[in-house]
Write an enzyme that holds these catalytic residues in place. Structure first.
Site, PDB file in Angstrom:
ATOM      1  N   ALA A 107       3.286  -5.024   1.185  1.00  0.00           N
ATOM      2  CA  ALA A 107       2.125  -4.325   1.085  1.00  0.00           C
ATOM      3  C   ALA A 107       2.368  -2.700   1.658  1.00  0.00           C
ATOM      4  O   ALA A 107       3.332  -2.871   2.359  1.00  0.00           O
ATOM      5  CB  ALA A 107       1.169  -4.336   2.946  1.00  0.00           C
ATOM      6  N   ASP A 108       1.832  -1.715   0.950  1.00  0.00           N
ATOM      7  CA  ASP A 108       2.167  -0.127   1.056  1.00  0.00           C
ATOM      8  C   ASP A 108       4.307  -0.152   1.375  1.00  0.00           C
ATOM      9  O   ASP A 108       4.477   0.628   1.533  1.00  0.00           O
ATOM     10  CB  ASP A 108       1.953  -0.261   2.195  1.00  0.00           C
ATOM     11  CG  ASP A 108       0.189   0.028   2.611  1.00  0.00           C
ATOM     12  OD1 ASP A 108      -0.123   0.079   1.406  1.00  0.00           O
ATOM     13  OD2 ASP A 108      -0.578  -0.620   3.631  1.00  0.00           O
TER      14      ASP A 108
END
Length: 191
Positions: free
Chosen positions: A107-108
């Site tokens: 994520a991210d």
């Protein structure tokens, strides 16, 4: 240029691991389960937020382990999603996923991802995934909102009619494409 290859996965046939129990883990798990309610998902984290536990209660096939991640958690998995705030752990998991030929999303952190989770528009059986190649999830969400607004709710009726028409078509592939194009030329979307 966006060189990603879009695919739609049958998550009920795959085994997905989400590492994390906070806001981002909830976002990722809910995206998986909203799109595939029978998805086989396991989450592992030292703690889970109350809203994560409450959301997952509606999915009896989801398993949660309240403890730290162990490399053995990767055994038998097809997809792995890392959703903690620990980059060193993510790098370790990503490296092991690579050694095991497992697809991993961090994520991210686009540079550690094998795949991205796109922004999704769904109306009945129509599903559209939007990708900005990891550059701007906010823009993808705005495009999703636009498409949700312009695609009519009645699209499902059209899809069912097209399926019925497609089953009656004869001829080679090109003839079928021509006939389907003729059938769909009058579809109008709101502006």
């Amino acid at each position: 240029m966006n060189e990603l290859f879009p695919i739609f996965l049958k998550l009920d046939r795959l085994n997905t691991l989400v590492v994390g129990g906070g806001n981002v883990a909830l976002e990722k798990a809910s995206a998986l389960l909203r799109n595939s309610p029978a998805a086989r998902v396991t989450l592992v984290a030292p703690m889970f937020r109350a809203d994560t536990v409450a959301f997952l209660a509606d999915y009896p096939q989801v398993v949660m382990y309240e403890r730290g991640f162990e490399m053995a958690d990767l055994d038998g998995r097809d997809l792995v999603i890392c959703a903690t705030d620990n980059r060193a752990l993510h790098e370790e998991i990503k490296e092991e996923c690579g050694a095991r030929h497992l697809l991993c999303n961090v994520a991210d952190t686009p540079d550690l991802c094998d795949f991205y989770l796109g922004s999704i528009v769904q109306k009945g059986d129509l599903k559209i995934a939007i990708s900005t190649n990891g550059k701007s999830p906010t823009l993808a969400k705005r495009i999703r909102a636009f498409l949700e607004d312009v695609i009519p709710e009645e699209i499902q009726e059209g899809l069912e009619g097209m399926e019925a028409a497609r089953k009656t078509l004869k001829g080679d592939f090109q003839a079928k494409i021509k006939a389907l194009n003729e059938l769909t030329k009058n579809i109008v979307f709101r502006k």
